[in-house]
Motif scaffolding. Structure first.
Motif, mmCIF file in Angstrom:
data_model
loop_
_atom_site.group_PDB
_atom_site.id
_atom_site.type_symbol
_atom_site.label_atom_id
_atom_site.label_comp_id
_atom_site.label_asym_id
_atom_site.label_seq_id
_atom_site.Cartn_x
_atom_site.Cartn_y
_atom_site.Cartn_z
ATOM 1 N N ALA A 98 -31.376 -64.913 67.507
ATOM 2 C CA ALA A 98 -30.260 -64.933 68.458
ATOM 3 C C ALA A 98 -30.631 -64.230 69.750
ATOM 4 N N ASN A 99 -31.353 -63.098 69.649
ATOM 5 C CA ASN A 99 -31.802 -62.402 70.853
ATOM 6 C C ASN A 99 -32.765 -63.257 71.671
ATOM 7 N N GLU A 100 -33.681 -63.932 70.988
ATOM 8 C CA GLU A 100 -34.615 -64.788 71.710
ATOM 9 C C GLU A 100 -33.887 -65.937 72.396
ATOM 10 N N SER A 101 -32.892 -66.507 71.717
ATOM 11 C CA SER A 101 -32.113 -67.588 72.310
ATOM 12 C C SER A 101 -31.371 -67.109 73.551
ATOM 13 N N ALA A 121 -36.817 -58.270 74.559
ATOM 14 C CA ALA A 121 -37.386 -57.014 74.045
ATOM 15 C C ALA A 121 -36.889 -56.729 72.636
ATOM 16 N N ALA A 122 -35.611 -57.006 72.376
ATOM 17 C CA ALA A 122 -35.061 -56.785 71.040
ATOM 18 C C ALA A 122 -35.709 -57.725 70.026
ATOM 19 N N ALA A 123 -35.913 -58.975 70.408
ATOM 20 C CA ALA A 123 -36.553 -59.940 69.508
ATOM 21 C C ALA A 123 -38.006 -59.556 69.249
ATOM 22 N N LEU A 124 -38.724 -59.168 70.301
ATOM 23 C CA LEU A 124 -40.124 -58.765 70.149
ATOM 24 C C LEU A 124 -40.245 -57.531 69.265
ATOM 25 N N ASP A 125 -39.328 -56.583 69.438
ATOM 26 C CA ASP A 125 -39.354 -55.376 68.625
ATOM 27 C C ASP A 125 -39.133 -55.709 67.149
ATOM 28 N N TRP A 126 -38.256 -56.662 66.888
ATOM 29 C CA TRP A 126 -38.011 -57.052 65.493
ATOM 30 C C TRP A 126 -39.269 -57.664 64.888
#
Length: 356
Positions: A98-101, A121-126
Protein backbone atom coordinates in the motif's frame (compact mmCIF):
# COMPACT_ATOMS: atom_id res chain seq x y z
CA UNK A 1 -25.73 -44.38 -8.45
CA UNK A 2 -26.13 -41.67 -5.85
CA UNK A 3 -23.07 -42.97 -4.00
CA UNK A 4 -20.98 -42.90 -7.20
CA UNK A 5 -22.10 -39.38 -8.01
CA UNK A 6 -21.20 -38.27 -4.48
CA UNK A 7 -17.71 -39.72 -4.85
CA UNK A 8 -17.14 -38.06 -8.21
CA UNK A 9 -18.24 -34.69 -6.86
CA UNK A 10 -15.99 -35.12 -3.83
CA UNK A 11 -12.97 -35.97 -6.01
CA UNK A 12 -13.68 -32.97 -8.23
CA UNK A 13 -13.87 -30.64 -5.24
CA UNK A 14 -10.55 -31.90 -3.90
CA UNK A 15 -8.79 -31.65 -7.28
CA UNK A 16 -10.13 -28.20 -8.22
CA UNK A 17 -7.99 -25.21 -7.16
CA UNK A 18 -9.31 -22.94 -4.45
CA UNK A 19 -11.25 -20.08 -6.06
CA UNK A 20 -9.36 -17.39 -4.12
CA UNK A 21 -5.93 -18.80 -4.96
CA UNK A 22 -6.88 -18.99 -8.63
CA UNK A 23 -8.26 -15.45 -8.71
CA UNK A 24 -5.28 -14.06 -6.81
CA UNK A 25 -2.87 -15.76 -9.17
CA UNK A 26 -4.74 -14.36 -12.14
CA UNK A 27 -4.90 -10.90 -10.60
CA UNK A 28 -1.17 -10.79 -9.77
CA UNK A 29 -0.30 -11.93 -13.30
CA UNK A 30 -2.33 -9.01 -14.65
CA UNK A 31 -0.64 -6.61 -12.23
CA UNK A 32 2.78 -7.82 -13.38
CA UNK A 33 1.91 -7.08 -16.99
CA UNK A 34 0.30 -3.75 -16.00
CA UNK A 35 -3.17 -4.82 -17.16
CA UNK A 36 -4.74 -3.07 -14.19
CA UNK A 37 -8.36 -3.10 -15.37
CA UNK A 38 -8.22 -6.88 -15.79
CA UNK A 39 -6.52 -7.25 -12.41
CA UNK A 40 -9.23 -5.12 -10.80
CA UNK A 41 -11.95 -7.33 -12.31
CA UNK A 42 -10.25 -10.47 -10.94
CA UNK A 43 -10.05 -9.00 -7.44
CA UNK A 44 -13.64 -7.75 -7.59
CA UNK A 45 -14.65 -11.34 -8.20
CA UNK A 46 -12.43 -12.48 -5.31
CA UNK A 47 -14.04 -9.91 -2.98
CA UNK A 48 -17.36 -11.79 -3.24
CA UNK A 49 -15.87 -14.96 -1.71
CA UNK A 50 -15.74 -15.94 1.95
CA UNK A 51 -12.23 -14.72 2.84
CA UNK A 52 -9.99 -14.87 5.88
CA UNK A 53 -9.04 -11.50 7.44
CA UNK A 54 -5.60 -11.69 5.76
CA UNK A 55 -7.11 -12.48 2.36
CA UNK A 56 -9.68 -9.72 2.73
CA UNK A 57 -6.95 -7.20 3.58
CA UNK A 58 -4.94 -8.20 0.50
CA UNK A 59 -7.99 -7.92 -1.75
CA UNK A 60 -8.83 -4.46 -0.35
CA UNK A 61 -5.28 -3.32 -1.09
CA UNK A 62 -5.28 -4.66 -4.65
CA UNK A 63 -8.72 -3.23 -5.40
CA UNK A 64 -7.54 0.23 -4.35
CA UNK A 65 -4.16 -0.13 -6.04
CA UNK A 66 -5.59 -1.23 -9.39
CA UNK A 67 -8.52 1.20 -9.21
CA UNK A 68 -6.44 4.40 -9.33
CA UNK A 69 -4.14 2.95 -11.98
CA UNK A 70 -7.00 1.84 -14.25
CA UNK A 71 -9.76 4.38 -13.66
CA UNK A 72 -9.27 8.14 -13.36
CA UNK A 73 -12.63 8.59 -11.67
CA UNK A 74 -11.80 6.21 -8.81
CA UNK A 75 -8.38 7.58 -7.92
CA UNK A 76 -9.41 9.74 -4.93
CA UNK A 77 -11.42 6.98 -3.26
CA UNK A 78 -8.59 4.54 -3.98
CA UNK A 79 -6.01 6.84 -2.40
CA UNK A 80 -8.11 7.15 0.77
CA UNK A 81 -8.50 3.36 0.95
CA UNK A 82 -4.73 2.86 0.66
CA UNK A 83 -4.04 5.46 3.34
CA UNK A 84 -6.49 3.68 5.66
CA UNK A 85 -4.57 0.44 5.14
CA UNK A 86 -1.20 1.96 6.04
CA UNK A 87 -2.67 3.63 9.13
CA UNK A 88 -3.74 0.29 10.58
CA UNK A 89 -1.64 -1.46 13.22
CA UNK A 90 -0.74 -4.30 10.86
CA UNK A 91 2.81 -4.14 9.52
CA UNK A 92 2.45 -6.95 7.02
CA UNK A 93 3.15 -7.11 3.30
CA UNK A 94 -0.11 -5.31 2.60
CA UNK A 95 1.39 -2.37 4.51
CA UNK A 96 4.45 -2.40 2.22
CA UNK A 97 2.42 -2.77 -0.97
CA UNK A 98 0.00 0.00 0.00
CA UNK A 99 2.87 2.39 0.78
CA UNK A 100 4.52 1.63 -2.55
CA UNK A 101 1.22 2.20 -4.36
CA UNK A 102 0.80 5.56 -2.63
CA UNK A 103 4.34 6.49 -3.68
CA UNK A 104 3.51 5.65 -7.29
CA UNK A 105 0.30 7.67 -6.96
CA UNK A 106 2.17 10.74 -5.69
CA UNK A 107 4.57 10.57 -8.63
CA UNK A 108 2.22 9.64 -11.45
CA UNK A 109 -0.88 11.61 -10.43
CA UNK A 110 0.54 14.52 -8.44
CA UNK A 111 4.16 14.83 -9.61
CA UNK A 112 5.24 15.32 -5.99
CA UNK A 113 8.64 13.69 -5.39
CA UNK A 114 8.89 14.67 -1.73
CA UNK A 115 5.44 13.31 -0.89
CA UNK A 116 6.22 10.13 -2.79
CA UNK A 117 9.42 9.49 -0.86
CA UNK A 118 7.51 9.39 2.44
CA UNK A 119 5.53 6.41 1.17
CA UNK A 120 8.41 4.76 -0.68
CA UNK A 121 10.68 5.01 2.37
CA UNK A 122 8.17 3.07 4.47
CA UNK A 123 7.89 0.35 1.82
CA UNK A 124 11.67 0.13 1.40
CA UNK A 125 12.14 -0.09 5.16
CA UNK A 126 9.68 -2.97 5.33
CA UNK A 127 11.47 -4.90 2.60
CA UNK A 128 14.83 -4.20 4.25
CA UNK A 129 13.59 -6.12 7.29
CA UNK A 130 12.08 -9.02 5.35
CA UNK A 131 13.45 -12.53 5.90
CA UNK A 132 12.61 -13.50 2.31
CA UNK A 133 15.97 -12.28 1.00
CA UNK A 134 15.60 -13.05 -2.73
CA UNK A 135 12.20 -11.35 -2.92
CA UNK A 136 13.34 -8.48 -0.69
CA UNK A 137 16.43 -7.83 -2.82
CA UNK A 138 14.41 -7.75 -6.04
CA UNK A 139 11.62 -5.55 -4.68
CA UNK A 140 14.05 -3.15 -2.99
CA UNK A 141 16.18 -2.70 -6.10
CA UNK A 142 13.19 -2.50 -8.44
CA UNK A 143 11.75 0.29 -6.32
CA UNK A 144 15.06 2.17 -6.17
CA UNK A 145 15.48 1.96 -9.94
CA UNK A 146 11.92 3.19 -10.48
CA UNK A 147 12.32 6.05 -8.01
CA UNK A 148 15.54 7.22 -9.62
CA UNK A 149 13.93 7.47 -13.00
CA UNK A 150 14.90 4.37 -14.91
CA UNK A 151 11.36 3.66 -16.07
CA UNK A 152 9.66 5.60 -18.83
CA UNK A 153 7.60 8.51 -17.57
CA UNK A 154 9.15 8.65 -14.12
CA UNK A 155 8.97 12.06 -12.48
CA UNK A 156 12.23 11.43 -10.68
CA UNK A 157 14.67 11.43 -13.58
CA UNK A 158 16.12 14.85 -12.72
CA UNK A 159 15.58 14.69 -8.96
CA UNK A 160 18.65 12.81 -7.63
CA UNK A 161 18.34 14.44 -4.20
CA UNK A 162 14.77 13.21 -3.67
CA UNK A 163 15.94 9.82 -2.44
CA UNK A 164 17.92 9.51 0.79
CA UNK A 165 21.53 8.43 0.31
CA UNK A 166 21.10 5.73 2.98
CA UNK A 167 18.64 4.02 0.64
CA UNK A 168 21.17 4.11 -2.19
CA UNK A 169 23.91 2.84 0.14
CA UNK A 170 21.65 -0.11 1.02
CA UNK A 171 21.07 -0.75 -2.68
CA UNK A 172 24.83 -0.87 -3.29
CA UNK A 173 25.22 -3.32 -0.40
CA UNK A 174 22.57 -5.79 -1.59
CA UNK A 175 23.15 -5.68 -5.36
CA UNK A 176 24.48 -9.07 -6.47
CA UNK A 177 24.51 -9.14 -10.28
CA UNK A 178 27.10 -7.21 -12.35
CA UNK A 179 24.44 -4.97 -13.90
CA UNK A 180 22.84 -4.20 -10.54
CA UNK A 181 26.22 -3.55 -8.91
CA UNK A 182 27.14 -1.11 -11.68
CA UNK A 183 23.70 0.51 -11.68
CA UNK A 184 23.50 1.08 -7.92
CA UNK A 185 27.06 2.43 -7.76
CA UNK A 186 26.32 4.91 -10.51
CA UNK A 187 23.15 6.07 -8.75
CA UNK A 188 24.89 6.42 -5.39
CA UNK A 189 27.83 8.27 -6.94
CA UNK A 190 25.51 10.69 -8.78
CA UNK A 191 23.71 11.44 -5.52
CA UNK A 192 26.95 11.98 -3.58
CA UNK A 193 28.19 14.47 -6.18
CA UNK A 194 25.18 16.69 -5.45
CA UNK A 195 26.39 17.15 -1.86
CA UNK A 196 29.54 19.06 -2.97
CA UNK A 197 31.45 17.80 0.08
CA UNK A 198 35.08 16.65 -0.34
CA UNK A 199 34.43 13.30 1.33
CA UNK A 200 31.30 12.74 -0.79
CA UNK A 201 33.07 13.65 -4.03
CA UNK A 202 35.98 11.36 -3.20
CA UNK A 203 33.65 8.44 -2.47
CA UNK A 204 31.61 9.16 -5.62
CA UNK A 205 34.70 9.04 -7.84
CA UNK A 206 35.73 5.74 -6.20
CA UNK A 207 32.30 4.27 -7.01
CA UNK A 208 32.50 5.52 -10.60
CA UNK A 209 35.96 3.99 -10.96
CA UNK A 210 34.47 0.64 -9.87
CA UNK A 211 31.82 0.88 -12.58
CA UNK A 212 34.38 1.94 -15.19
CA UNK A 213 36.59 -1.02 -14.20
CA UNK A 214 33.72 -3.37 -15.18
CA UNK A 215 34.08 -2.12 -18.73
CA UNK A 216 31.52 -2.27 -21.48
CA UNK A 217 30.00 -5.43 -20.02
CA UNK A 218 27.32 -3.34 -18.26
CA UNK A 219 24.95 -0.76 -19.79
CA UNK A 220 26.10 1.81 -17.22
CA UNK A 221 29.73 2.01 -18.36
CA UNK A 222 29.29 4.96 -20.73
CA UNK A 223 27.33 7.01 -18.22
CA UNK A 224 29.95 6.33 -15.55
CA UNK A 225 32.70 7.53 -17.91
CA UNK A 226 30.80 10.72 -18.70
CA UNK A 227 29.79 11.44 -15.09
CA UNK A 228 33.37 11.04 -13.84
CA UNK A 229 34.83 13.07 -16.70
CA UNK A 230 32.35 15.91 -16.19
CA UNK A 231 33.07 16.04 -12.46
CA UNK A 232 36.84 16.08 -13.01
CA UNK A 233 36.77 18.72 -15.75
CA UNK A 234 34.15 21.09 -14.36
CA UNK A 235 34.49 20.82 -10.58
CA UNK A 236 37.47 18.57 -9.99
CA UNK A 237 38.78 15.73 -7.91
CA UNK A 238 39.93 15.95 -4.31
CA UNK A 239 43.46 16.97 -3.36
CA UNK A 240 44.94 18.04 -0.03
CA UNK A 241 46.67 21.42 0.18
CA UNK A 242 48.03 22.73 3.49
CA UNK A 243 46.12 19.98 5.29
CA UNK A 244 42.83 21.03 3.68
CA UNK A 245 40.84 18.85 1.27
CA UNK A 246 39.82 20.89 -1.78
CA UNK A 247 38.51 20.25 -5.29
CA UNK A 248 40.81 20.89 -8.23
CA UNK A 249 40.04 20.24 -11.91
CA UNK A 250 41.92 17.33 -13.44
CA UNK A 251 41.64 17.94 -17.16
CA UNK A 252 44.18 15.29 -18.10
CA UNK A 253 42.20 12.48 -16.48
CA UNK A 254 38.91 13.95 -17.72
CA UNK A 255 40.30 14.10 -21.26
CA UNK A 256 41.29 10.43 -21.09
CA UNK A 257 37.76 9.48 -20.00
CA UNK A 258 36.10 11.58 -22.70
CA UNK A 259 38.37 9.96 -25.30
CA UNK A 260 37.28 6.52 -24.14
CA UNK A 261 33.68 7.45 -24.89
CA UNK A 262 34.40 8.50 -28.48
CA UNK A 263 36.81 5.62 -29.11
CA UNK A 264 34.82 2.76 -27.52
CA UNK A 265 31.34 3.81 -28.66
CA UNK A 266 29.85 4.79 -31.98
CA UNK A 267 27.75 7.90 -32.34
CA UNK A 268 24.56 5.84 -32.18
CA UNK A 269 25.66 3.74 -29.21
CA UNK A 270 26.07 6.54 -26.65
CA UNK A 271 23.96 9.60 -25.96
CA UNK A 272 27.10 11.17 -24.49
CA UNK A 273 29.12 10.92 -27.72
CA UNK A 274 28.47 14.48 -28.97
CA UNK A 275 28.99 16.00 -25.51
CA UNK A 276 32.25 14.09 -25.12
CA UNK A 277 33.49 15.37 -28.51
CA UNK A 278 32.67 18.95 -27.52
CA UNK A 279 34.36 18.50 -24.14
CA UNK A 280 37.52 17.20 -25.80
CA UNK A 281 37.64 20.28 -28.06
CA UNK A 282 37.08 22.57 -25.06
CA UNK A 283 39.84 20.98 -23.00
CA UNK A 284 42.36 20.96 -25.87
CA UNK A 285 41.60 24.52 -27.06
CA UNK A 286 43.30 27.67 -25.68
CA UNK A 287 41.30 29.22 -22.86
CA UNK A 288 41.61 32.32 -20.69
CA UNK A 289 39.24 33.79 -18.11
CA UNK A 290 39.66 37.01 -16.13
CA UNK A 291 37.40 37.71 -13.17
CA UNK A 292 37.11 39.17 -9.69
CA UNK A 293 35.84 37.54 -6.54
CA UNK A 294 33.30 40.30 -5.90
CA UNK A 295 32.69 44.06 -5.69
CA UNK A 296 35.14 46.57 -4.16
CA UNK A 297 34.93 50.00 -2.56
CA UNK A 298 36.54 52.78 -4.65
CA UNK A 299 39.58 53.16 -2.36
CA UNK A 300 40.13 49.48 -1.57
CA UNK A 301 42.79 47.20 -3.02
CA UNK A 302 41.26 45.31 -5.92
CA UNK A 303 42.23 41.76 -6.85
CA UNK A 304 41.88 40.20 -10.28
CA UNK A 305 42.10 36.47 -10.84
CA UNK A 306 42.97 34.56 -14.00
CA UNK A 307 42.59 30.99 -15.16
CA UNK A 308 44.13 29.70 -18.38
CA UNK A 309 44.70 26.52 -20.32
CA UNK A 310 46.84 25.68 -23.36
CA UNK A 311 48.39 29.16 -23.70
CA UNK A 312 52.08 30.09 -23.40
CA UNK A 313 51.64 33.81 -22.70
CA UNK A 314 48.89 36.15 -21.51
CA UNK A 315 48.40 39.84 -22.28
CA UNK A 316 45.44 41.93 -21.15
CA UNK A 317 44.44 45.48 -20.22
CA UNK A 318 42.66 46.67 -17.09
CA UNK A 319 40.50 49.71 -17.86
CA UNK A 320 38.90 51.96 -15.24
CA UNK A 321 35.15 52.32 -15.72
CA UNK A 322 32.63 54.51 -13.87
CA UNK A 323 29.43 52.48 -14.05
CA UNK A 324 27.24 55.39 -12.92
CA UNK A 325 28.39 57.34 -15.96
CA UNK A 326 29.48 54.79 -18.54
CA UNK A 327 26.90 52.01 -18.31
CA UNK A 328 24.28 52.43 -21.04
CA UNK A 329 21.34 50.13 -20.51
CA UNK A 330 18.92 50.68 -23.36
CA UNK A 331 16.07 48.40 -22.28
CA UNK A 332 15.08 45.88 -19.69
CA UNK A 333 16.96 42.59 -19.84
CA UNK A 334 19.69 44.28 -21.92
CA UNK A 335 22.44 41.70 -21.45
CA UNK A 336 24.86 43.36 -23.89
CA UNK A 337 25.44 46.58 -21.97
CA UNK A 338 28.86 45.38 -20.77
CA UNK A 339 30.02 45.09 -24.39
CA UNK A 340 29.22 48.80 -24.91
CA UNK A 341 31.40 50.08 -22.05
CA UNK A 342 34.07 52.50 -23.36
CA UNK A 343 37.61 51.11 -23.52
CA UNK A 344 39.45 54.28 -24.57
CA UNK A 345 40.18 57.53 -22.79
CA UNK A 346 40.40 55.78 -19.41
CA UNK A 347 43.15 54.82 -17.00
CA UNK A 348 44.73 51.61 -18.31
CA UNK A 349 47.09 49.04 -16.80
CA UNK A 350 48.64 46.59 -19.27
CA UNK A 351 49.76 43.14 -18.15
CA UNK A 352 51.89 40.65 -20.06
CA UNK A 353 53.46 37.46 -18.69
CA UNK A 354 54.43 33.91 -19.53
CA UNK A 355 52.29 31.10 -18.16
CA UNK A 356 55.15 28.57 -17.93
Amino acid sequence: MNTLLFLLLTLFAVAAPAPYAELKGRGEAFVAEKSFAKAHAAYEEASKLALTPEEKRWVEMRLADTAWRADEEQREDARKALEALVRSDDRDRVFAEANESLGDYAVEREGDANAAMKWYAAALDWWAGSVDLPAARKRYLDMVFRITGNENGSAFRYMPAAIAKEILANAVAIADTPDDRAHTRLLYASHLLTEYKPESIERALELLDEVIAMGKTTPWYGEALYTAATQLSQRGGIIVEDGQAITKPDNMKALALYRRIVSEFTHNESRYYDDAERAIITIESPSLAVYTAGSFLPTSEQEIQLTWRNVKAVAFDIVAVDLTRDARIEKRADWNWIQRLPSTGRSIQRWTFDTN
